[in-house]
Design a protein around this motif. Structure first.
Motif, PDB file in Angstrom:
ATOM      1  N   ILE A 180      24.939  64.154  99.928  1.00 55.03           N
ATOM      2  CA  ILE A 180      25.534  64.668 101.171  1.00 55.03           C
ATOM      3  C   ILE A 180      24.582  64.483 102.344  1.00 55.03           C
ATOM      4  O   ILE A 180      24.989  64.090 103.437  1.00 55.03           O
ATOM      5  CB  ILE A 180      25.924  66.147 101.004  1.00 55.03           C
ATOM      6  N   VAL A 198      16.840  74.334  96.099  1.00 61.74           N
ATOM      7  CA  VAL A 198      17.877  73.634  95.334  1.00 61.74           C
ATOM      8  C   VAL A 198      17.276  72.627  94.361  1.00 61.74           C
ATOM      9  O   VAL A 198      17.785  72.439  93.250  1.00 61.74           O
ATOM     10  CB  VAL A 198      18.875  72.941  96.284  1.00 61.74           C
ATOM     11  N   TYR A 235      15.919  74.622 102.037  1.00 57.02           N
ATOM     12  CA  TYR A 235      17.059  74.249 101.207  1.00 57.02           C
ATOM     13  C   TYR A 235      16.571  73.362 100.054  1.00 57.02           C
ATOM     14  O   TYR A 235      16.918  73.594  98.891  1.00 57.02           O
ATOM     15  CB  TYR A 235      18.093  73.500 102.044  1.00 57.02           C
ATOM     16  N   ILE A 289      28.396  73.709  96.354  1.00 55.91           N
ATOM     17  CA  ILE A 289      27.866  73.113  95.122  1.00 55.91           C
ATOM     18  C   ILE A 289      26.746  73.956  94.497  1.00 55.91           C
ATOM     19  O   ILE A 289      26.798  74.295  93.304  1.00 55.91           O
ATOM     20  CB  ILE A 289      27.399  71.665  95.376  1.00 55.91           C
ATOM     21  N   THR A 308      24.090  67.100  95.979  1.00 60.66           N
ATOM     22  CA  THR A 308      23.786  67.582  97.337  1.00 60.66           C
ATOM     23  C   THR A 308      22.900  66.593  98.091  1.00 60.66           C
ATOM     24  O   THR A 308      22.984  66.493  99.319  1.00 60.66           O
ATOM     25  CB  THR A 308      23.090  68.956  97.296  1.00 60.66           C
ATOM     26  N   LYS A 361      21.845  64.594  91.480  1.00 56.94           N
ATOM     27  CA  LYS A 361      21.853  65.691  92.459  1.00 56.94           C
ATOM     28  C   LYS A 361      22.845  65.379  93.581  1.00 56.94           C
ATOM     29  O   LYS A 361      22.491  64.752  94.585  1.00 56.94           O
ATOM     30  CB  LYS A 361      20.448  65.900  93.022  1.00 56.94           C
ATOM     31  N   LEU A 410      27.367  71.666 100.922  1.00 56.28           N
ATOM     32  CA  LEU A 410      25.953  71.981 100.717  1.00 56.28           C
ATOM     33  C   LEU A 410      25.773  73.431 100.287  1.00 56.28           C
ATOM     34  O   LEU A 410      24.735  73.793  99.713  1.00 56.28           O
ATOM     35  CB  LEU A 410      25.153  71.705 101.994  1.00 56.28           C
TER      36      LEU A 410
END
Length: 521
Positions: free
Chosen positions: A65, A511, A507, A464, A62, A60, A461
């Motif tokens: 990040i 996600v 989020y 992706i 994200t 993953k 963010l």
């Protein structure tokens, strides 16, 4: 670890309890948010099984990040002058590290638990909105700022939650049409609440998400003929909204009164001179404010009726005199002692509380009228203090000034506020110290604190998930990404515990959920 001891899924249920606490806390309590986040982390650590978590983490990008943004902020303390502020800022941003890390490395929630959290969130927002509106209506005469209608968190943050609840409810309505009698009233109520709350960002986001929702509905129609009809309906909706905004804008015209200044009376009944300001568009309900103004008589009359000094500010931060003149104009009164006699005690309280029109709590029209007044002051280079549009312009200019010097590496998380204060000082800003805020744009604020690489990481963010999941037509994910992308443009959402937690929670839920139950309706 606990699963082995009790031979049951203890860690999963503790995680669910922690997430439930955060879901309730984002619209009610910072304490509940903190407890839920700490419980989430503690449970994750006790669960162990770090090899499996490492594999999920690597899959993953994200989640990398989020770790990078927090880690870079931690490293930036090395070159930050204000270490205490930097530590404080990172403490606030802990949920931005913890929640994505836990949810991205844990087994995704089963479908029914995921929807349980949606139901719980909507129920909490509906309950808090009903309580907010009840308290606001009950104490309306003592409320001097519409922002007080949000009693638990910032009115701007709450408007984001209300929009999320509206469009989550819309999605659930489409999935289970037999529950329309539950979801439809909820949508109508929350839309009404959003209207009364007078949050411009909330209005804008509502319109954008409404268009997205109509497109989503059209996309899932099976009949080509119905799709064409629906597209016409969408075009009609967009045109109607546009015409409606234009109509309300014109209805609240700043200046529509034509005046022959040669025919205006020059003296009051008490033989004091009137002041008639020429070449100004300042008006209230289409009537020019600075006509028939006798400051001498208004000052004396005000001193007899109010304990608030005539030269001070109302409770919204505007000069009392300006609010008084606008209020009297809205009642079609001359600004003199005779006109002042027509003001009731309630009118005096309204003026002290910052209401510039006797028709208070008008919702959208009141907000547009206020915005038009601020736009006029912006063009005429008026006092920026207490006028959000002018203040935001100066906030953005200050951010631009900082980035000109520190665009590559930023200033570090500890020196962001100091950098803004130095920029305001260097530019001789007219903003008072209490109004010298950050940029009100989260993308710029991250750029200032983390440099260009942090700004790019933040953009990823959004890039992706859109790239990976757009083809699946994941409506809930689109709602969340658009909501936060829009909000980041107009506010520093990651500078408060509530904002950080709201972003990290929703989020991560969208996600990092199990992709197999994202339905392509």
């Amino acid at each position: 670890m606990l699963d082995k001891w009790f031979n049951a899924s203890v860690h999963f249920y503790v995680q669910l309890v922690a997430l439930s606490a955060i879901v309730i806390g984002v619209s009610t309590s910072n304490v509940l948010m903190s407890l839920g986040t700490m419980l989430l982390l503690l449970n994750w650590l006790l669960e162990a099984d770090f090899a499996a978590k490492r594999e999920r983490f690597l899959q993953k990008p994200t989640s990398w990040i989020f770790v990078f943004l927090f880690g870079f902020g931690l490293i930036s303390l090395i070159w930050s002058s204000n270490l205490a502020y930097g530590v404080h800022d990172l403490r606030i941003k802990l949920p931005l590290f913890i929640i994505p890390l836990v949810l991205s490395t844990s087994v995704p929630l089963a479908r029914h638990y995921f929807y349980f959290l949606l139901y719980l969130f909507i129920l909490t927002v509906v309950t808090t909105s009903l309580w907010n509106y009840y308290q606001f209506s009950k104490n309306f005469e003592n409320v001097h700022d519409i922002r007080q209608m949000s009693r638990f968190i910032s009115h701007i943050r709450y408007s984001v939650l209300v929009n999320l609840a509206i469009f989550f409810s819309y999605y659930l309505l489409l999935k289970k049409k037999w529950m329309m009698y539950l979801w439809a009233p909820i949508i109508v109520w929350l839309a009404f609440y959003q209207y009364k709350a007078q949050v411009v960002n909330g209005y804008g986001l509502f319109i954008i998400l409404s268009i997205l929702s109509i497109i989503y509905w059209i996309r899932n129609l099976k009949s080509i003929q119905w799709k064409r009809i629906a597209l016409v309906g969408l075009a009609t909706f967009v045109v109607t909204v546009f015409i409606g905004v234009i109509y309300v804008w014109q209805k609240t015209n700043v200046a529509i009164q034509n005046v022959d200044y040669s025919k205006l009376e020059l003296y009051t009944a008490n033989h004091n001179g009137y002041y008639h300001q020429r070449n100004t568009n300042i008006s209230e309900d289409g009537k020019l404010v600075y006509l028939y103004v006798s400051e001498k008589e208004c000052r004396a009359a005000w001193a007899k009726r109010s304990d608030v000094h005539f030269d001070s500010l109302d409770k919204k931060g505007h000069p009392i005199a300006g609010t008084l003149y606008r209020y009297m104009t809205s009642k079609d009164l001359r600004k003199d002692s005779i006109g002042f006699l027509s003001l009731t005690d309630k009118d005096i309280i309204n003026i002290e509380n910052g209401f510039s029109n006797y028709k208070t709590n008008k919702g959208l029209t009141e907000k547009i009228s206020d915005l038009k007044m601020q736009l006029f002051l912006l063009k005429s280079h008026g006092d920026p203090n207490g006028n959000s549009i002018i203040q935001r312009k100066l906030h953005l200019l200050a951010a631009g000034g900082i980035l000109k010097k520190k665009w590559l590496f930023g200033v570090g998380v500890g020196d962001v506020q100091d950098a803004f204060r130095q920029q305001y000082s260097a530019s001789h800003s007219l903003l008072k110290l209490e109004n010298q805020h950050r940029s009100h744009n989260q993308f710029l604020t991250v750029w200032i604190s983390h440099g260009l690489i942090g700004f790019i990481a933040l953009l990823l963010l959004w890039i992706i998930p859109f790239y990976k999941y757009l083809k699946t037509c994941d409506y809930l994910l689109c709602v969340v990404l658009i909501s936060f992308g829009f909000s980041f443009l107009w506010q520093d959402m990651l500078e408060t515990q509530a904002g950080v937690t709201i972003f990290a929670l929703f989020y991560s839920l969208m996600v990092y959920k199990e992709r197999k139950y994202v339905e392509n309706r």
